[in-house]
Design an enzyme around this catalytic site. Structure first.
Site, PDB file in Angstrom:
ATOM      1  N   ALA A 121      27.331  20.258 -42.738  1.00 10.26           N
ATOM      2  CA  ALA A 121      26.863  19.074 -42.015  1.00 10.26           C
ATOM      3  C   ALA A 121      26.936  17.836 -42.907  1.00 10.26           C
ATOM      4  O   ALA A 121      25.962  17.477 -43.578  1.00 10.26           O
ATOM      5  CB  ALA A 121      25.446  19.298 -41.502  1.00 10.26           C
ATOM      6  N   SER A 123      29.358  14.816 -41.830  1.00  6.68           N
ATOM      7  CA  SER A 123      29.669  13.651 -40.996  1.00  6.68           C
ATOM      8  C   SER A 123      28.481  13.232 -40.141  1.00  6.68           C
ATOM      9  O   SER A 123      27.631  14.045 -39.765  1.00  6.68           O
ATOM     10  CB  SER A 123      30.851  13.950 -40.076  1.00  6.68           C
ATOM     11  OG  SER A 123      32.027  14.146 -40.814  1.00  6.68           O
ATOM     12  N   PRO A 125      27.419  10.097 -36.829  1.00  7.60           N
ATOM     13  CA  PRO A 125      28.031   9.226 -35.823  1.00  7.60           C
ATOM     14  C   PRO A 125      28.586   7.935 -36.408  1.00  7.60           C
ATOM     15  O   PRO A 125      29.631   7.446 -35.957  1.00  7.60           O
ATOM     16  CB  PRO A 125      26.878   8.951 -34.856  1.00  7.60           C
ATOM     17  CG  PRO A 125      26.001  10.163 -34.961  1.00  7.60           C
ATOM     18  CD  PRO A 125      26.080  10.566 -36.412  1.00  7.60           C
ATOM     19  N   TRP A 153      29.978  16.293 -35.259  1.00  4.87           N
ATOM     20  CA  TRP A 153      31.206  17.072 -35.431  1.00  4.87           C
ATOM     21  C   TRP A 153      30.948  18.319 -36.288  1.00  4.87           C
ATOM     22  O   TRP A 153      31.700  18.614 -37.206  1.00  4.87           O
ATOM     23  CB  TRP A 153      32.326  16.227 -36.046  1.00  4.87           C
ATOM     24  CG  TRP A 153      32.477  14.871 -35.458  1.00  4.87           C
ATOM     25  CD1 TRP A 153      32.423  13.680 -36.129  1.00  4.87           C
ATOM     26  CD2 TRP A 153      32.726  14.541 -34.085  1.00  4.87           C
ATOM     27  NE1 TRP A 153      32.597  12.632 -35.268  1.00  4.87           N
ATOM     28  CE2 TRP A 153      32.794  13.134 -33.992  1.00  4.87           C
ATOM     29  CE3 TRP A 153      32.881  15.294 -32.928  1.00  4.87           C
ATOM     30  CZ2 TRP A 153      33.012  12.473 -32.785  1.00  4.87           C
ATOM     31  CZ3 TRP A 153      33.091  14.642 -31.728  1.00  4.87           C
ATOM     32  CH2 TRP A 153      33.161  13.251 -31.677  1.00  4.87           C
ATOM     33  N   THR A 155      31.169  21.967 -36.808  1.00  2.00           N
ATOM     34  CA  THR A 155      31.772  23.233 -36.396  1.00  2.00           C
ATOM     35  C   THR A 155      30.787  24.368 -36.664  1.00  2.00           C
ATOM     36  O   THR A 155      30.092  24.372 -37.681  1.00  2.00           O
ATOM     37  CB  THR A 155      33.078  23.468 -37.164  1.00  2.00           C
ATOM     38  OG1 THR A 155      34.003  22.434 -36.849  1.00  2.00           O
ATOM     39  CG2 THR A 155      33.704  24.806 -36.806  1.00  2.00           C
ATOM     40  N   GLU A 355      38.205  17.047 -41.651  1.00  2.00           N
ATOM     41  CA  GLU A 355      38.260  17.193 -43.120  1.00  2.00           C
ATOM     42  C   GLU A 355      39.132  16.117 -43.761  1.00  2.00           C
ATOM     43  O   GLU A 355      39.859  16.362 -44.728  1.00  2.00           O
ATOM     44  CB  GLU A 355      38.699  18.602 -43.519  1.00  2.00           C
ATOM     45  CG  GLU A 355      37.652  19.632 -43.168  1.00  2.00           C
ATOM     46  CD  GLU A 355      37.807  20.941 -43.914  1.00  2.00           C
ATOM     47  OE1 GLU A 355      38.306  20.941 -45.062  1.00  2.00           O
ATOM     48  OE2 GLU A 355      37.422  21.975 -43.335  1.00  2.00           O
TER      49      GLU A 355
END
Length: 373
Positions: A121, A123, A125, A153, A155, A355
Site C-alpha cells: 500500500a 499509492s 489518490p 490501487w 492489488t 509500478e
C-alpha cells in the site's frame, strides 16, 4: 540466459501449470471479475508463493533470473494471477529485507505457504507517481502508532491478510505491517477496470488504525528509499509479465494466421501479415532480452535501477503493441471474446501504468544518461 537444470525444470513446471490450470479459467475469471482462489492455492502447493522468502523461513528464495522465468510463464496463462503473485512477493520482500527477526518469523512462514496474502500500500489518490507527497500519517502514541489516510490501487486489496503500508511520520515516510483485520481498516469495493478484471484492486481506508510499535518495518523516515529499492526488483518482474503476455498474443496469432483462409489460402501466406508477425516476434524478443539483462545484472549484485526501468518500459510498450497487432490480424474475431487476444489487449495497457508509468521509467533512464554524467 544460460539456464541451470533447476531453472529449466522450474520454467517447464510453471509453463505446464499455466497451460493446464491457469489458461482454462482465465476467460471466465475475467468475465466474472473474480480472482481464482483455487488456482492461488495450487500456486502455493508449487511453492511459488514463497519465491522471495528465504528458505530458512519456509520459502524458496529464488534468484532474479528464476523470478523472471516464473513471471513470464504465469503471465502467459493469465496476467491477473501473475500480478497478484508479484504484489504478494513485494510484501514478502519488504519483510525479508527490512523486517526484524521477530517480524520475519511471525509472517514469512505463513506467507510462503500462500496465506495470509500480502499487499503493498504505497499509492494514494493524490500521490501515485510521486509517493513522496503522500498524506497518510502515522502518529506515535506511546507503544502504538495510529494510522490515518487513504491508499489507492491496492492489488489483493480485499484478499490480503497483511498490508505493507507506507505512512508519513515526523521523520518522513515509514513502512508498517498492518494485519488485515484491525478496527478502522476497510478495503473498498473492487475497481471496475478495462483489463486485469480478475485482479482484486481496491482502495484502502485507514481510520485511526492502531498497530503496535513492533509492527514498524524500518526506522522512521526510511520507508521511501525502501519502497524504491523493492520496486526496482518489482519492475523487472512486471517486464517479465509483459513479455509473457506478448508471447501469448504472438502464439495465438501464429496459430490463427496459419489456419484462417482468405484469398485462396492461409492469411499467413500474405506478405503484409508475415511482416507483422515478424515485427511482433522482434518486439517480444527485444523485450525479453532487456528483461533478462536486468535480471542477470541484478543477480551479479550490480545497481540495476536504470536497467530495470529500461526493461519495464521496453517490455510494457511491446506488450501493448504486440497485443494490438494480434487483435488486428484476427480481424473481426479479434474484437470478440471468442478469442483471448481481446483480453490480452485490454490487460496489456496496465503494464505501462502500474509500478511506475512509462513516463516515470523514461525519467529514470534520462536521469542516468544526462543528470549523473
Amino acid at each position: 540466459m544460460d539456464l541451470t537444470a533447476e531453472q529449466t525444470a522450474i520454467r517447464e513446471t510453471v509453463r505446464e501449470f499455466a497451460r493446464e490450470e491457469v489458461r482454462p479459467v482465465a476467460a471466465e475469471a475475467d468475465r466474472e471479475e473474480r480472482f481464482p482462489e483455487d488456482v492461488w492455492d495450487a500456486l502455493a502447493e508449487l511453492d511459488l508463493t514463497g519465491l522471495t522468502v528465504p528458505d530458512r523461513y519456509g520459502g524458496v528464495d529464488v534468484d532474479r533470473r528464476t523470478y523472471v522465468l516464473v513471471n513470464e510463464a504465469l503471465a502467459h496463462g493469465m496476467l491477473a494471477l501473475a500480478t497478484a503473485l508479484s504484489v504478494h512477493a513485494l510484501a514478502t520482500s519488504c519483510i525479508a529485507q527490512f523486517g526484524t527477526e521477530t517480524q520475519r518469523q511471525r509472517w514469512l512462514p505463513e506467507m510462503a505457504e500462500g496465506r495470509p496474502v500480502g499487499a503493498f500500500a504505497l499509492s494514494e489518490p493524490d500521490a501515485g507517481s510521486n509517493p513522496a507527497e503522500m498524506s497518510t500519517t502515522a502518529t506515535r502514541e506511546g507503544d502504538t502508532y495510529v494510522l490515518d489516510g487513504t491508499k489507492q490501487w491496492i492489488t489483493n486489496g480485499q484478499r490480503a491478510g497483511v498490508y505493507v503500508v507506507f505512512a508519513r511520520t515526523d521523520a518522513g515516510v515509514t513502512q508498517f505491517l498492518v494485519p488485515g483485520d484491525p478496527e478502522g481498516l476497510r478495503a473498498g469495493e473492487p475497481e471496475q477496470k478495462m483489463g486485469l478484471r480478475a485482479s482484486d484492486t481496491t482502495s484502502l481506508e485507514l481510520d485511526d488504525v492502531e498497530i503496535p510499535v513492533e509492527n514498524r518495518l524500518t526506522e522512521e523516515g526510511r520507508g521511501l528509499s525502501a519502497a524504491l529499492s523493492i520496486l526496482t526488483g518489482g519492475r523487472i518482474g512486471i517486464a517479465a509479465q509483459s513479455v509473457g503476455l506478448a508471447q501469448a498474443a504472438l502464439d495465438e496469432t501464429i496459430e490463427y494466421v496459419n489456419e484462417r483462409e482468405q484469398f485462396g489460402g492461409p492469411i499467413g501466406d500474405i506478405q503484409s501479415v508475415r511482416h507483422t508477425v515478424a515485427e511482433m516476434h522482434a518486439r517480444t524478443e527485444g523485450a525479453r532480452q532487456a528483461t533478462w539483462n536486468a535480471a542477470e545484472r541484478a543477480d551479479a549484485d550490480h545497481e540495476v535501477r536504470t536497467e530495470a526501468s529500461v526493461a519495464k518500459y521496453v517490455a510494457s510498450e511491446a506488450a501493448v503493441d504486440v497485443t494490438a497487432d494480434a487483435v488486428q490480424l484476427h480481424g473481426g474475431y479479434g474484437y470478440t471474446t471468442e478469442f483471448p487476444v481481446e483480453r490480452f489487449y485490454r490487460d496489456a495497457k496496465v503494464t505501462t501504468i502500474y509500478e511506475g508509468t512509462s513516463q516515470i521509467q523514461k525519467t529514470v533512464i534520462a536521469r542516468e544518461l544526462l543528470d549523473d554524467c
